[in-house]
Every structure is written in structure tokens, then in C-alpha cells.
Design an enzyme around this catalytic site. Structure first.
Site, PDB file in Angstrom:
ATOM      1  N   ARG A  50      -9.582 -13.580  -9.937  1.00 33.68           N
ATOM      2  CA  ARG A  50      -8.545 -13.612 -10.970  1.00 33.68           C
ATOM      3  C   ARG A  50      -7.246 -14.249 -10.488  1.00 33.68           C
ATOM      4  NH1 ARG A  50      -9.010  -7.954 -14.425  1.00 33.68           N
ATOM      5  NH2 ARG A  50     -11.254  -8.109 -14.921  1.00 33.68           N
ATOM      6  N   ASP A 151       0.981  -2.753 -25.019  1.00 33.12           N
ATOM      7  CA  ASP A 151       0.160  -3.043 -23.846  1.00 33.12           C
ATOM      8  C   ASP A 151       1.019  -3.760 -22.815  1.00 33.12           C
ATOM      9  OD1 ASP A 151      -3.109  -2.987 -23.449  1.00 33.12           O
ATOM     10  OD2 ASP A 151      -2.127  -4.422 -22.137  1.00 33.12           O
TER      11      ASP A 151
END
Length: 284
Positions: A50, A151
């Protein structure tokens, strides 16, 4: 035949970037400080894959250089990309389906404004499922209801606001819901479906870090959904967040947890009602 000659390479993963044990340890520390996320040892490959995208974006080959750049600039936008990269967004419409009839029963007879907080909204499937449930339950009164969806992952929030999903994902819902709550894409949007405007209008998407000293939300809420998020935090962080949730709920408000989460032994602010649903402890 040697592995190199077979065309498959050896068993060791070939890497073009350097991630040392010290780098991995530092990444684990930084994401814990920033977002409260506890990265296990076995997440090393995930971290590499990632963050490698961010490294290549900046033309770097050593994780140590990338981390040093971050630490030199505590307010840099790259921190947002770093956090987004290490955030897991596994979700689906009406995931853990037993919670939604419970929510419907809880708010069905309300005459005042219904407010729900979805504290880890990811790419939007959960808050949209909440909004659909409110529309099915409240009828015309649903126009006065509000779903606050937050979020830490700003990329996930952008996808949630867009409200566009692959058709094969949407078609897992029953036909009556797909017709009522979605618009099927045409032309360039063929193969996708978009949340109808009247559903989207019920939801207020905002970025929020549960570790932040101040939250840009205010109660009281009829329910808080914080599902499959606490598993990424240690017990100390879980306790602190739960005790901040409690005063934001109405006295009879519900806290919905994930199927693998248990809060009973973390704090006495909540007691289990059943089926991973909690209520505030009387007197707290």
C-alpha cells in the site's frame, strides 16, 4: 530446473523498495499515533504494497526517506495519503443484516427528529443502508431524519459522497430496494448504479478521526453505528472512544457493534442488550 530459469523466480518476494525492520516498526508507531490503528506483525506485506504506491509517486526507494519526509512536515497533506493507505475499508450494503430491523423497531414510533451517527462510514454502503431503513420505516417523516457519516479515510468518503457502485454489488439487494433507492447507469455509466438523490440528501458526510481531541459532531443521537472498527484499536483506545460515545446518545439510544467485537469488559458505560447491540448503563 532452478527457479530463476523456470520463469517464476524464487520463493522470496522480489522488491524494488527497501523496507527494514526499523521502518516497519516506525510505520506501526506512526499510524497508531495518528489513527489509533494497531498493525500486527503479519501486516508487513500489506504495508509494503500500500505504501509502495506513495513511495513511487514521490520517486523514493527507501521507506526511511519517506518516513523522514513525513516527520519533518507534521501538517503535510501526505499524512492524509499515508493514513488512507493503511485504512481497511471492508463493507457492504446491509452488512450484519440483523441490525437493521432492530434499528427500525427502535425508531419506528419516534415523533421527534431521528438522528443516527455512522462513525466509520467507509465507502458509504453502511450509512446508505441506514438511510434506506429510515425511509422504509418512517415514510414521509424520513425527510426530517439525519444520518451523520464520518470516516478518517478521505478517499473513501469521496467515493461515499459520489454514491456510485458496481451494478453487481447493488443487485445483491432485493429488487424492490434496487428500484426504489438506485438509478441504473446508462451509456458511459453502464454497469453502475447511483444512489437516488432523496437518499443521499439524508446523509451528511464528514471527515473525522476518532482519536481527535474534538469531534465535529454533536448529539443526541438515537443510535451510533461503530461496527468492525474497534478491532483495529487497543483496549485503552477502545475504552476512551466508548466513553466519549455515551454522552452523545439519547438515554435509550443504541450502540451497534461488529460481530467480532465485545465491549462488555472494556467499560461500564454500556451494557449488552443483545446481538452486538449495547445501551447506556443506567446512572452513567
Amino acid at each position: 530446473m532452478p527457479a530463476e530459469e523456470s520463469g517464476w523466480g524464487g520463493s522470496r518476494l522480489e522488491r524494488d523498495l527497501e523496507l527494514t525492520d526499523a521502518d516497519f516498526s516506525r510505520i506501526r508507531q506512526l499510524i497508531y499515533q495518528r489513527a489509533g490503528i494497531v498493525l500486527a506483525e503479519h501486516k508487513r506485506e500489506m504495508v509494503y504494497s500500500r505504501l509502495a504506491k506513495r513511495m513511487r509517486h514521490h520517486g523514493l526507494t527507501r521507506f526511511a526517506d519517506y518516513l523522514a519526509r513525513l516527520e519533518r512536515q507534521p501538517e503535510a497533506r501526505e499524512w492524509e495519503a499515508f493514513t488512507n493507505a493503511l485504512t481497511t475499508n471492508l463493507t457492504a450494503f446491509f452488512r450484519e443484516a440483523h441490525h437493521f430491523p432492530l434499528l427500525a423497531d427502535h425508531v419506528g414510533s419516534r415523533r421527534d427528529k431521528v438522528r443516527i451517527w455512522c462513525a466509520a462510514s467507509s465507502t458509504g454502503e453502511e450509512p446508505y443502508s441506514i438511510a434506506m431503513t429510515l425511509m422504509e420505516t418512517l415514510g414521509s417523516r424520513a425527510t426530517q431524519a439525519e444520518v451523520v457519516a464520518t470516516d478518517i479515510d478521505t478517499e473513501a468518503l469521496a467515493r461515499a459522497r459520489a454514491g456510485i457502485y458496481p451494478l453487481e454489488q447493488v443487485c445483491k439487494l432485493d429488487e424492490s430496494r434496487t428500484k426504489r433507492f438506485f438509478q441504473r447507469g446508462k451509456g458511459a455509466h453502464r454497469g453502475f448504479a447511483r444512489i437516488r438523490p432523496e437518499v443521499a440528501a439524508m446523509i451528511d458526510f464528514q471527515p473525522l478521526n476518532l482519536l481527535a481531541p474534538q469531534w465535529p459532531v454533536s448529539g443526541p443521537f438515537d443510535a451510533i453505528f461503530c461496527r468492525n472498527t474497534m478491532i483495529y484499536f487497543d483496549k485503552t483506545t477502545q475504552k476512551r472512544i466508548l466513553e466519549r460515545f455515551a454522552p452523545l446518545l439519547k438515554p435509550d439510544g443504541l450502540l451497534f457493534a461488529g460481530h467480532s467485537e465485545s465491549f462488555s469488559y472494556i467499560t461500564d458505560a454500556f451494557r449488552l442488550r443483545g446481538q452486538t447491540v449495547y445501551v447506556r448503563t443506567p446512572g452513567r
